[in-house]
Design a protein around this motif. Structure first.
Motif, PDB file in Angstrom:
ATOM      1  N   ALA A 129       0.829  -1.205   0.000  1.00 41.62           N
ATOM      2  CA  ALA A 129       0.000   0.000   0.000  1.00 41.62           C
ATOM      3  C   ALA A 129       0.866   1.259   0.000  1.00 41.62           C
ATOM      4  N   ILE A 130       1.910   1.269   0.826  1.00 39.78           N
ATOM      5  CA  ILE A 130       2.808   2.432   0.872  1.00 39.78           C
ATOM      6  C   ILE A 130       3.476   2.631  -0.484  1.00 39.78           C
ATOM      7  N   SER A 131       3.926   1.553  -1.085  1.00 35.28           N
ATOM      8  CA  SER A 131       4.567   1.640  -2.395  1.00 35.28           C
ATOM      9  C   SER A 131       3.615   2.241  -3.431  1.00 35.28           C
ATOM     10  N   SER A 132       2.376   1.778  -3.418  1.00 36.13           N
ATOM     11  CA  SER A 132       1.370   2.291  -4.344  1.00 36.13           C
ATOM     12  C   SER A 132       1.076   3.769  -4.077  1.00 36.13           C
ATOM     13  N   LEU A 133       0.948   4.128  -2.811  1.00 37.05           N
ATOM     14  CA  LEU A 133       0.678   5.522  -2.448  1.00 37.05           C
ATOM     15  C   LEU A 133       1.841   6.423  -2.861  1.00 37.05           C
ATOM     16  N   GLN A 134       3.066   5.962  -2.610  1.00 40.66           N
ATOM     17  CA  GLN A 134       4.237   6.761  -2.970  1.00 40.66           C
ATOM     18  C   GLN A 134       4.334   6.945  -4.476  1.00 40.66           C
TER      19      GLN A 134
END
Length: 103
Positions: A43-48
């Motif tokens: 999720a963090i990777s996608s958000l970033q």
């Protein structure tokens, strides 16, 4: 269960993407649930990635619980299922690794 609840609480709040990333990072630092860690990382990777590509709206508050991104949806759904069991996080992890309560 606290980690799952914290993610769901944060996902319902209207915050900037940067604030959501920070909130997820704080939960990530406290959990030992390997499945949750992978879902948070995804999720963090996608958000970033989305945040880096955005030219407008970087400071526009949004709620993650209404996101359409598959990794964010998977994280929210995982947490919803975990909270629904009403089991503490340690028990969820233990059961996933083959432990079962004595009967």
């Amino acid at each position: 269960m606290k980690s799952y609840e914290n993610i769901l609480k944060s996902a319902k709040e209207a915050k900037t993407i940067a604030s959501h990333i920070t909130a997820l990072g704080k939960v990530r630092a406290k959990t030992e649930d390997q499945v949750l860690l992978r879902k948070i990382d995804d999720a963090i990777s996608s958000l970033q990635s989305g945040h880096a590509k955005a030219t407008k709206g970087k400071s526009t508050p949004t709620c993650l619980d209404k996101a359409t991104d598959p990794s964010i949806k998977a994280l929210v759904e995982h947490c919803q299922k975990a909270v629904a069991t009403k089991k503490p996080e340690w028990q969820v992890i233990a059961e996933r690794n083959g432990w079962a309560p004595k009967t």
